[in-house]
Scaffold this motif. Structure first.
Motif, PDB file in Angstrom:
ATOM      1  N   GLU A  84       3.683  18.279   6.936  1.00 16.58           N
ATOM      2  CA  GLU A  84       4.037  19.455   6.138  1.00 16.58           C
ATOM      3  C   GLU A  84       5.143  19.150   5.147  1.00 16.58           C
ATOM      4  N   GLU A  85       6.080  18.273   5.522  1.00 19.13           N
ATOM      5  CA  GLU A  85       7.231  17.972   4.671  1.00 19.13           C
ATOM      6  C   GLU A  85       7.088  16.661   3.906  1.00 19.13           C
ATOM      7  N   ARG A  86       6.530  15.664   4.552  1.00 17.14           N
ATOM      8  CA  ARG A  86       6.498  14.327   3.970  1.00 17.14           C
ATOM      9  C   ARG A  86       5.136  13.679   4.199  1.00 17.14           C
ATOM     10  N   THR A  87       4.818  12.730   3.329  1.00 24.74           N
ATOM     11  CA  THR A  87       3.695  11.820   3.553  1.00 24.74           C
ATOM     12  C   THR A  87       4.276  10.475   3.962  1.00 24.74           C
ATOM     13  N   ILE A  88       3.801   9.959   5.087  1.00 22.72           N
ATOM     14  CA  ILE A  88       4.268   8.678   5.606  1.00 22.72           C
ATOM     15  C   ILE A  88       3.126   7.676   5.507  1.00 22.72           C
ATOM     16  N   ILE A  89       3.418   6.511   4.930  1.00 25.98           N
ATOM     17  CA  ILE A  89       2.402   5.469   4.789  1.00 25.98           C
ATOM     18  C   ILE A  89       2.842   4.251   5.587  1.00 25.98           C
ATOM     19  N   GLY A  90       1.969   3.784   6.456  1.00 26.09           N
ATOM     20  CA  GLY A  90       2.241   2.567   7.209  1.00 26.09           C
ATOM     21  C   GLY A  90       1.520   1.388   6.588  1.00 26.09           C
ATOM     22  N   ALA A  91       2.238   0.301   6.351  1.00 21.48           N
ATOM     23  CA  ALA A  91       1.637  -0.936   5.847  1.00 21.48           C
ATOM     24  C   ALA A  91       1.330  -1.814   7.050  1.00 21.48           C
ATOM     25  N   VAL A  92       0.055  -2.008   7.343  1.00 25.27           N
ATOM     26  CA  VAL A  92      -0.379  -2.716   8.547  1.00 25.27           C
ATOM     27  C   VAL A  92      -0.713  -4.159   8.185  1.00 25.27           C
ATOM     28  N   GLY A  93      -0.004  -5.088   8.815  1.00 24.11           N
ATOM     29  CA  GLY A  93      -0.188  -6.508   8.537  1.00 24.11           C
ATOM     30  C   GLY A  93       1.172  -7.177   8.461  1.00 24.11           C
ATOM     31  N   ASP A  94       1.191  -8.407   7.964  1.00 27.35           N
ATOM     32  CA  ASP A  94       2.456  -9.134   7.857  1.00 27.35           C
ATOM     33  C   ASP A  94       3.214  -8.647   6.630  1.00 27.35           C
ATOM     34  N   GLU A  95       4.151  -7.754   6.864  1.00 31.00           N
ATOM     35  CA  GLU A  95       4.889  -7.105   5.774  1.00 31.00           C
ATOM     36  C   GLU A  95       5.886  -8.023   5.082  1.00 31.00           C
ATOM     37  N   ARG A  96       6.061  -9.244   5.610  1.00 30.40           N
ATOM     38  CA  ARG A  96       7.057 -10.136   5.020  1.00 30.40           C
ATOM     39  C   ARG A  96       6.611 -10.720   3.687  1.00 30.40           C
TER      40      ARG A  96
END
Length: 294
Positions: free
Chosen positions: A34-46
């Motif tokens: 309702e307040e925010r959209t959260i995006i997860g980056a799945v994988g090696d984020e480095r």
């Protein structure tokens, strides 16, 4: 990595972030609240830095989940690394006794030499011999200890001193904490096949120490030993102390061996004998000291 979008973020802004994540070979997981959209980056984020995402429109913040080191982490190698030099195992079961007093090398496992030391005060009483004389003295010292079967750790204080140390057949190069941010020098030792001790600077945290070690490993040299030589203290009379917390931290998350250099940490309230035991309790693989051995 977790990316938090602003309240006002449009669908186009979210798609722009998703496209960026996919361009680096990762997958997205979008959660719209309702307040925010959260995006997860799945994988090696480095493969990218949080700042790259935070510069995108309507990105509030990016939070890294994985550490910034991989080669030296226990995720990659759960078991401890062992670096064997002249039959002496750095990282093995035995805690090594490394002497900074060459005259006591007979009972030690290895020898520490600091041939290029210069005092910080210009009028300090010291031997003002030339660098050529320092190199000759170092060569003779290394040969003497090698004849006794002892590996020698040589401290270098400048990139120009690497070649003379290697010419003298130094077994391990020692980089003091003042070089922890010197990426050019780390690039140089990273291209070598010679073991290196990388010390944490007194101003830096354990995570920054590990990032510097990863920088060396990325250049190809995986023969890395972490060195702890003191961090800032709250006691005005004794400005530096052994960073036990940092030693415990890196032993937990990294497979690299760790040595503690206590030669400049001891004082009337904390003798070397106590520091030696404290370092051992923290889990180091060796202690550089000037103790008289029984």
């Amino acid at each position: 990595m977790i990316i938090v979008m602003h309240k006002q973020a449009s669908a186009e802004a979210v798609e722009r972030v998703v496209a960026f994540i996919r361009s680096r070979g990762l997958q997205e997981h979008v959660s719209k609240g309702e307040e925010r959209t959260i995006i997860g980056a799945v994988g090696d984020e480095r493969v990218f830095h949080p700042n790259e995402l935070e510069r995108l429109p309507f990105v509030e913040r990016a939070i890294r989940v994985l550490n910034e080191w991989r080669i030296i982490s226990r995720e990659t190698q759960p078991e401890n690394s062992i670096i064997t030099v002249r039959g002496v195992a750095f990282g093995g079961e035995k805690m090594l006794d490394i002497t900074a007093d060459g005259s006591r090398a007979g009972t030690a496992d290895a020898v520490f030499a600091d041939p290029f030391y210069l005092p910080s005060r210009p009028y300090a009483d010291t031997d003002r011999s030339s660098e050529k004389e320092q190199i000759r003295t170092m060569q003779a010292e290394v040969q003497r200890h090698h004849a006794a079967g002892k590996p020698v750790i040589v401290r270098v204080r400048d990139v120009r001193q690497i070649a003379p140390a290697l010419d003298a057949e130094a077994d391990i190069l020692y980089l003091g904490g003042e070089l922890m941010s010197n990426r050019a020098l780390q690039d140089e030792v990273g291209r070598l096949n010679t073991p290196v001790v990388l010390c944490k600077d007194k101003h830096h945290r354990a995570d920054e120490w590990l990032v510097a070690a990863e920088h060396i490993a990325l250049r190809g040299n995986h023969h890395i030993i972490l060195g702890e030589a003191g961090t800032l203290s709250f006691e005005p009379e004794h400005p530096y102390r052994l960073d036990v917390d940092a030693v415990v931290r890196v032993r937990k998350v990294s497979h690299l061996p760790v040595v503690a250099n206590i030669t400049r940490l001891w004082h009337s309230d904390m003798p070397q004998e106590i520091l030696y035991k404290l370092a051992a309790a923290a889990g180091v693989n060796g202690v550089i000291n000037s103790l008289q051995q029984d």
